[in-house]
Scaffold this active site. Structure first.
Site, mmCIF file in Angstrom:
data_model
loop_
_atom_site.group_PDB
_atom_site.id
_atom_site.type_symbol
_atom_site.label_atom_id
_atom_site.label_comp_id
_atom_site.label_asym_id
_atom_site.label_seq_id
_atom_site.Cartn_x
_atom_site.Cartn_y
_atom_site.Cartn_z
ATOM 1 N N ASN A 110 0.833 -1.202 0.000
ATOM 2 C CA ASN A 110 0.000 0.000 0.000
ATOM 3 C C ASN A 110 0.866 1.250 0.000
ATOM 4 O OD1 ASN A 110 -0.493 1.914 2.556
ATOM 5 N ND2 ASN A 110 0.230 -0.096 3.292
ATOM 6 N N SER A 174 5.830 5.260 8.490
ATOM 7 C CA SER A 174 5.160 4.992 7.224
ATOM 8 C C SER A 174 6.103 5.318 6.082
ATOM 9 C CB SER A 174 3.901 5.844 7.088
ATOM 10 O OG SER A 174 3.468 5.808 5.742
ATOM 11 N N ASN A 176 5.148 6.034 3.209
ATOM 12 C CA ASN A 176 4.372 6.733 2.181
ATOM 13 C C ASN A 176 4.233 8.229 2.389
ATOM 14 O OD1 ASN A 176 3.879 4.232 0.858
ATOM 15 N ND2 ASN A 176 2.396 3.769 2.479
ATOM 16 N N ASN A 245 6.058 -1.384 11.360
ATOM 17 C CA ASN A 245 5.241 -0.941 10.231
ATOM 18 C C ASN A 245 5.539 -1.843 9.019
ATOM 19 O OD1 ASN A 245 3.659 0.848 8.544
ATOM 20 N ND2 ASN A 245 4.093 2.443 10.053
#
Ligand SMILES: Cc1cc2nc3c(=O)[nH]c(=O)nc-3n(C[C@H](O)[C@H](O)[C@H](O)COP(=O)(O)O)c2cc1C
Length: 339
Positions: A110, A174, A176, A245
């Protein structure tokens, strides 16, 4: 039952299936079907970070980013639920498609990019919830906030959710949000930990309640990096660490048609890297600071392995997508057998 539903849902694009499942869960919850049909685990109480958990298996952050589905998720038997990551301001995240299924690997990739409705919305939702179990709230920084000013976003997050959370997670891992993971190293990490402890102390005074703070870290760290994090955690007096994560490594899925998609890889391929981080953290921290183990739990054995590595609690996300609520009970039972 989940197997049949999954068969249908997995024909849809992952994000559509995800949203549909959560809406379906909400409806089933309102109709009383979840209480009637979901077989929840027997209690396996555990006390961690000064909090009482009915069992050690929680829902990891990212599934209910806005706390929109707390009541339905709360009926499935989780020992705790972590909502978020929430950023001070609402933000759309990355363009779709941004979630990919790799069923051959029991994995997802993702690059959602902290799509969320912001603090104000989350607070409103939490204030309306009926769920009375342990609630973690995971806070992050907006994409537009430069790293040098990230402290201010984390302080805003902590201050806003403080009176509503049982514990607060500071997400610096994260892959992202460009540059976010740099906050896990060196002076940036020490500075951030100092700032969030300071904010916690301020909020404790204001609300007359101590709410534990945990930091969530990435699996893509060498031994020296892990030792540094452990040292900084001890020094700062943080209350817990969530490991881990998603990973940016693609070693385990090389050659898959989605392997080159940017983002974080979760599920079975992150199991070993995550457990290695837990082991290395535990070697440094011992019993001084609890570890919450997450990454690649897809069955009872992989849940128990996190506890054996030194975790006091575990969380699931990708395994839950593939296996449904049965994984909660299976994990609790496997952990119970450890004695
Ligand atoms: C689609 C998706 C979105 C996620 N969003 C977040 C998030 O917003 N904040 C966070 O801390 N972790 C987030 N995660 C990471 C999970 O909480 C978890 O740490 C990671 O997926 C490893 O666990 P798993 O293998 O059980 O999925 C996300 C994971 C996935 C698959």
């Amino acid at each position: 039952m989940y197997g049949i539903m999954r068969e249908l849902l997995f024909r849809l694009p992952p994000e559509t299936a995800h949203n549909l499942t959560l809406s379906g869960l909400d409806l089933a919850g309102k109709l009383g079907l979840l209480k009637a049909f979901v077989s929840r685990p027997d209690p396996l109480p555990v006390r961690v970070m000064g909090l009482d958990f009915p069992n050690p298996v929680g829902l990891a952050a990212g599934l209910d980013k806005n706390a929109d589905h707390l009541d339905a998720l709360g009926a499935l038997g989780f020992g705790f639920i972590e909502v978020g990551t929430v950023t001070p301001l609402a933000q759309p995240g990355n363009p779709r498609p941004r979630m990919f299924r790799l069923p051959e690997h029991q994995a997802l990739i993702n690059r959602m990019g902290f799509n969320n409705q912001g603090l104000e919305h989350l607070i409103e939702r939490v204030d309306k919830k009926h769920y009375s179990g342990v609630l973690g709230i995971n806070v992050g920084k907006n994409k537009v906030t430069p790293n040098e000013e990230s402290e201010s976003d984390y302080r805003k997050g902590i201050a806003a959710v403080y009176s509503r959370a049982d514990y607060i997670t500071v997400n610096v891992s994260s892959p992202n949000t460009p540059g976010l993971r740099d906050l896990q190293f060196g002076d940036s990490l020490k500075g951030l930990m100092h700032a969030i402890k300071d904010e916690q102390a301020r909020c404790e005074k204001e609300h007359g309640r101590y709410v534990p703070l945990a930091v969530k870290i990435a699996p893509d760290m060498d031994d020296e990096g892990i030792r540094f994090v452990a040292g900084a955690l001890k020094e700062s007096g943080l209350d817990g660490v969530i490991a881990t994560n998603t990973t940016i490594s693609r070693d385990a899925v090389a050659g898959h048609r989605y392997a080159e998609e940017a983002g974080g890889l979760s599920g079975a391929p992150v199991r070993e890297p995550s457990t290695r981080v837990i082991e290395a953290l535990y070697a440094e921290l011992g019993e001084s600071l609890p570890i919450i183990g997450v990454g690649g739990i897809t069955d009872g054995d992989s849940a128990a392995a996190k506890i054996r590595a030194g975790a006091k609690l575990v969380q699931i996300y990708t395994g839950f997508i593939y296996r449904g609520p049965a994984l909660i009970r299976e994990s609790v039972e496997a952990i119970r057998r450890l004695g």
